[in-house]
Scaffold this motif. Structure first.
Motif, short mmCIF file in Angstrom:
data_model
loop_
_atom_site.label_atom_id
_atom_site.label_comp_id
_atom_site.label_asym_id
_atom_site.label_seq_id
_atom_site.Cartn_x
_atom_site.Cartn_y
_atom_site.Cartn_z
N MET A 82 0.83 -1.18 0.00
CA MET A 82 0.00 0.00 0.00
C MET A 82 0.88 1.24 0.00
SD MET A 82 -3.26 0.17 2.53
CE MET A 82 -4.43 -1.10 2.25
N THR A 83 0.48 2.22 -0.77
CA THR A 83 1.22 3.48 -0.78
C THR A 83 0.82 4.31 0.45
OG1 THR A 83 -0.44 4.72 -1.99
CG2 THR A 83 1.18 3.48 -3.31
N LEU A 84 1.63 5.30 0.75
CA LEU A 84 1.29 6.17 1.87
C LEU A 84 0.00 6.93 1.60
CD1 LEU A 84 4.74 7.55 3.07
CD2 LEU A 84 3.47 5.54 3.84
N SER A 85 -0.23 7.32 0.36
CA SER A 85 -1.48 8.00 0.02
C SER A 85 -2.67 7.10 0.28
CB SER A 85 -1.48 8.43 -1.45
OG SER A 85 -0.52 9.43 -1.66
N GLU A 86 -2.53 5.82 -0.05
CA GLU A 86 -3.63 4.87 0.21
C GLU A 86 -3.85 4.68 1.71
OE1 GLU A 86 -3.55 1.94 -3.65
OE2 GLU A 86 -1.94 1.70 -2.16
N ILE A 87 -2.77 4.63 2.47
CA ILE A 87 -2.89 4.50 3.93
C ILE A 87 -3.66 5.70 4.48
CG2 ILE A 87 -1.60 4.53 6.11
CD1 ILE A 87 -1.51 1.83 4.71
N ILE A 88 -3.33 6.89 3.99
CA ILE A 88 -4.04 8.08 4.46
C ILE A 88 -5.51 7.99 4.09
CG2 ILE A 88 -4.28 10.58 4.15
CD1 ILE A 88 -1.20 10.68 3.84
N CYS A 89 -5.81 7.68 2.85
CA CYS A 89 -7.20 7.67 2.36
C CYS A 89 -8.03 6.53 2.93
CB CYS A 89 -7.22 7.59 0.84
SG CYS A 89 -6.64 9.08 0.03
N LEU A 90 -7.43 5.36 3.07
CA LEU A 90 -8.19 4.17 3.44
C LEU A 90 -8.17 3.85 4.94
CD1 LEU A 90 -7.13 1.87 0.47
CD2 LEU A 90 -9.24 3.22 0.70
N ALA A 91 -7.23 4.40 5.67
CA ALA A 91 -7.14 4.08 7.09
C ALA A 91 -7.14 5.31 7.98
CB ALA A 91 -5.88 3.24 7.36
N ILE A 92 -6.20 6.22 7.75
CA ILE A 92 -6.03 7.35 8.67
C ILE A 92 -7.20 8.32 8.60
CG2 ILE A 92 -4.58 9.35 9.21
CD1 ILE A 92 -2.13 7.59 8.48
N GLU A 93 -7.56 8.77 7.41
CA GLU A 93 -8.66 9.74 7.31
C GLU A 93 -9.98 9.18 7.84
OE1 GLU A 93 -8.48 11.12 3.25
OE2 GLU A 93 -7.04 12.69 3.79
N PRO A 94 -10.37 7.94 7.48
CA PRO A 94 -11.61 7.41 8.04
C PRO A 94 -11.56 7.28 9.57
CG PRO A 94 -10.93 6.10 6.16
CD PRO A 94 -9.82 7.05 6.46
N ALA A 95 -10.40 6.91 10.10
CA ALA A 95 -10.27 6.81 11.55
C ALA A 95 -10.42 8.17 12.22
CB ALA A 95 -8.91 6.19 11.91
N LEU A 96 -9.76 9.17 11.66
CA LEU A 96 -9.83 10.50 12.24
C LEU A 96 -11.23 11.09 12.17
CD1 LEU A 96 -6.39 11.91 11.03
CD2 LEU A 96 -7.01 11.18 13.35
N ARG A 97 -12.00 10.70 11.16
CA ARG A 97 -13.39 11.17 11.07
C ARG A 97 -14.25 10.58 12.19
NH1 ARG A 97 -12.52 10.76 5.38
NH2 ARG A 97 -13.49 8.70 5.31
N LEU A 98 -13.83 9.47 12.76
CA LEU A 98 -14.58 8.83 13.85
C LEU A 98 -14.16 9.34 15.23
CD1 LEU A 98 -14.55 5.17 12.50
CD2 LEU A 98 -16.49 6.78 12.50
N LEU A 99 -13.15 10.17 15.26
CA LEU A 99 -12.64 10.73 16.51
C LEU A 99 -12.97 12.22 16.56
CD1 LEU A 99 -9.18 8.91 16.52
CD2 LEU A 99 -11.19 8.35 17.90
N PRO A 100 -12.80 12.86 17.71
CA PRO A 100 -13.08 14.30 17.79
C PRO A 100 -12.26 15.08 16.75
CG PRO A 100 -12.82 13.40 19.98
CD PRO A 100 -12.43 12.30 19.02
N PRO A 101 -12.86 16.08 16.13
CA PRO A 101 -12.17 16.84 15.08
C PRO A 101 -10.81 17.40 15.50
CG PRO A 101 -14.49 17.43 15.14
CD PRO A 101 -14.25 16.53 16.32
N ALA A 102 -10.66 17.75 16.76
CA ALA A 102 -9.38 18.31 17.22
C ALA A 102 -8.23 17.31 17.13
CB ALA A 102 -9.52 18.80 18.66
N MET A 103 -8.53 16.03 16.99
CA MET A 103 -7.47 15.01 16.87
C MET A 103 -6.93 14.91 15.46
SD MET A 103 -8.41 11.83 19.29
CE MET A 103 -9.07 12.04 20.92
N ASP A 104 -7.59 15.52 14.50
CA ASP A 104 -7.14 15.46 13.12
C ASP A 104 -6.31 16.70 12.81
OD1 ASP A 104 -6.71 15.15 10.44
OD2 ASP A 104 -8.82 15.10 9.87
N THR A 105 -5.01 16.54 12.95
CA THR A 105 -4.08 17.63 12.68
C THR A 105 -2.96 17.12 11.78
OG1 THR A 105 -2.64 17.12 14.56
CG2 THR A 105 -4.52 18.61 14.99
#
Length: 164
Positions: free
Chosen positions: A1-24
Motif C-alpha cells: 500500500m502506498t502512503l497516500s492509500e494509507i491516508i485515504c483508506l485508514a487514517i482519514e476514516p479513523a480521524l473522522r470517527l474521533l473528535p475533530p481536534a485530533m485530526d491535525t
C-alpha cells in the motif's frame, strides 16, 4: 500500500470517527512515521507470529502494564473515544476483541494508534521536530527493539507525504 492509500483508506476514516481536534497535520505525520517505523505498512502481524497486530503493531498488553491495547482501553482520556470507535467499527469493546480486530481493520488500527498518542501528557511535536517525534514514539509505543537509525528517513517520508 502506498502512503497516500494509507491516508485515504485508514487514517482519514479513523480521524473522522474521533473528535475533530485530533485530526491535525502533526497527528497525521506521527501516524505515518510510526506506521513506517513499525511495519512499513507491509505487515499486519508481527514477524514470527509475535504478539503485535496491525500496521501500527499493537500488542494486547495487560491491565497491570497498561501497555498496548489495554493502555488505550484503560486510560481515562482515550477510553470514551475508543468505545465510540469500536461501536462505529462494530467491534466488541473488549481489549482482546480490539486486539484481534486491528489485524484486519486498518481504520480501527489507525484510530487506536491516534488514541495512544492522545494519552501522552505532552503536545504533539511540530512536523519539523524530528527528535521530539522520536521521543513521543519511544514513550508511547515503548518498542522492544527500537531502530533509531530508521526514524529520520521514516519521519521525513511522513512529513513529505502529508505536506504534498
Amino acid at each position: 500500500m502506498t502512503l497516500s492509500e494509507i491516508i485515504c483508506l485508514a487514517i482519514e476514516p479513523a480521524l473522522r470517527l474521533l473528535p475533530p481536534a485530533m485530526d491535525t497535520v502533526k497527528a497525521r505525520v506521527m501516524l505515518l512515521a510510526i506506521g513506517l517505523q513499525e511495519s512499513a505498512f507491509a505487515a499486519r502481524r508481527q514477524a514470527g507470529n509475535g504478539p503485535a497486530r496491525g500496521f501500527w503493531q499493537f500488542e494486547l498488553g495487560t491491565p497491570q502494564s497498561r501497555g498496548g491495547v489495554w493502555g488505550v482501553f484503560l486510560h481515562v482520556a482515550s477510553r470514551p473515544h475508543l468505545e465510540r470507535l469500536c461501536l462505529a467499527r462494530r467491534v466488541a469493546f473488549q481489549p482482546e476483541a480490539i486486539h484481534r480486530a486491528i489485524e484486519v481493520d486498518d481504520v480501527l488500527a489507525a484510530g487506536v494508534a491516534r488514541l495512544l498518542l492522545f494519552t501522552d501528557p505532552f503536545a504533539l511535536p511540530s512536523v519539523t521536530e524530528q527528535q521530539a517525534a522520536w521521543d513521543l514514539y519511544a514513550r508511547t509505543w515503548r518498542p522492544g527493539k527500537p531502530h533509531p537509525k530508521n526514524w529520520p528517513a521514516n519521519h521525513a517520508r511522513a512529513v513529505a507525504e502529508v505536506q504534498s
